[in-house]
Design an enzyme around this catalytic site. Sequence first.
Site, PDB file in Angstrom:
ATOM      1  N   HIS A  92       0.790  -1.341   0.085  1.00  0.00           N
ATOM      2  CA  HIS A  92       0.157  -0.158  -0.018  1.00  0.00           C
ATOM      3  C   HIS A  92       0.667   1.143  -0.069  1.00  0.00           C
ATOM      4  O   HIS A  92       0.451   2.243  -0.548  1.00  0.00           O
ATOM      5  CB  HIS A  92      -0.923   0.114   1.154  1.00  0.00           C
ATOM      6  CG  HIS A  92      -1.986  -0.983   1.095  1.00  0.00           C
ATOM      7  ND1 HIS A  92      -3.310  -0.760   0.850  1.00  0.00           N
ATOM      8  CD2 HIS A  92      -2.041  -2.505   1.266  1.00  0.00           C
ATOM      9  CE1 HIS A  92      -4.183  -1.829   0.818  1.00  0.00           C
ATOM     10  NE2 HIS A  92      -3.376  -2.739   1.109  1.00  0.00           N
TER      11      HIS A  92
ATOM     12  N   ASP B 222       3.210   9.425  -1.049  1.00  0.00           N
ATOM     13  CA  ASP B 222       2.225   8.643  -0.431  1.00  0.00           C
ATOM     14  C   ASP B 222       1.812   7.520  -1.515  1.00  0.00           C
ATOM     15  O   ASP B 222       2.074   7.823  -2.787  1.00  0.00           O
ATOM     16  CB  ASP B 222       1.097   9.430  -0.395  1.00  0.00           C
ATOM     17  CG  ASP B 222       0.221   8.918   0.898  1.00  0.00           C
ATOM     18  OD1 ASP B 222       0.374   7.662   1.277  1.00  0.00           O
ATOM     19  OD2 ASP B 222      -0.483   9.822   1.295  1.00  0.00           O
TER      20      ASP B 222
END
Length: 470
Positions: free
Chosen positions: A156, A364
């Site tokens: 992720h 991110d």
Amino acid sequence: MARLIIVSNRVAPISEGGPAAGGLAVGVYDALKETGGMWFGWSGEILGAGQPMLTVTQRGPVTFATIGLTRRDYDQYYRGFSNATLWPTLHYRSDLTEYDRSDFDGYRRVNAWLAARLVPLLEPDDIVWVHDYHLIPFAEALRLAGVRNRLGFFLHTPFPAAQVLTTVPPHAELVRALTCYDVVGVQTAPDLRALVDYIVCEAGGTVTHDGRVDAFGRTLQIGAFPIGIYPDEIASLAASGSEDDVVHAMRDTMGARKLIISVDRLDYSKGLLERFRAFETLLEHSPAQRQQVTFMQIAPPTRADLHAYQAMRSKLESEAGRINGRFGELHWTPIRYIHRQYDRAVLASVFRAAAVGYVTPLRDGMNLVAKEYVAAQDPDDPGVLVLSRFAGAAQQMHGALIVNPIDRVGMAEALDRALSMPRDERRSRYRDMMKMLRDENVSVWRDDFLRALRGEAWPLPETARAGLTD
């Protein structure tokens, strides 16, 4: 039909409409509810004494199997190697990376211990989908225990460039363990290119144009699978949360002022300090915006026992106070900094009320807040998303104003443009992004990955192959 077994570091205590969960928790639980199966992992409990015991509970079609950790295991596996070593490295912050061999030993030990707890729960035709950086060696441990089920892994976070990953001393052991999976997925094409570069240049492996990898004596599949959301569900939450007392009170205090909203975990990867200072630059360079706009930063606590996070919280509180002291008036507070969690419905309604979604991480993997902000908007009068180019979401959300979070003036200019953008342009950008959110929702993410894990999609869909080279 084969059961789906989800494995993650933390089995989140998700409840419908409960506190907002991270991207992994929301995406995984939404996926698992549709397919049925088991979610296995740490309960979040840290035991002072005694042997951790496995707890199995049922909630509809989902079985939750959770177990606690001892203090030693928590310190070495979670606080140590996972979050003091891997997390900063994966987010390109090698300057913050700490490494201790005993922590890495603990990381591998806990992965093997957790794998041993899962083995008796597995059935021969189960497919196992493991999530995130805490559990890179999990497949290796299962293979050593004799498990021959199909095993997939999804990262992720970003996958860093090879020169960054190699700053972690046991980098080769980590990637060798990663090749024990049958399918490895990352968020974006740049992440996939970084993984390919490591495999070819550091591991001496090969990667074909359809994502087949040969490395460390193993053959596996790799691909990019950008995680999504259910945008219509977020829109419904925004409508339902609009009646909440908290939302009403916020609107009353805002009056006619425009709202800039940011929601992030308190984490140095999110670029919060840079964001505060860019807002300060907006007030400096655009005096007309003073008293006309409020910036609200909601930063729920995370990893509060790590020194770096304690120091960051103190710095943010200081910066908010300094900026408010410089520009504030008796009737206007420029920055509202809130260090707590809110329900998903409340957050969705706050997103809907905001003229600007301000999502500017330094790095991110995806950032679902960016997607949720857009999904929560009023189609007739939508707000504008200001988005960091270093968020994975920037690869998909072309209707956002893309910024570099290091460029304080550039971010201030983007905020000024967003606040004054004509409605027709805002609608056009919103429609483009909503189409993408619907076309590439969380079900598409799940189905593409599981098809690859079952061996049904060979070669991978074009979106999953983006970033691969011959």
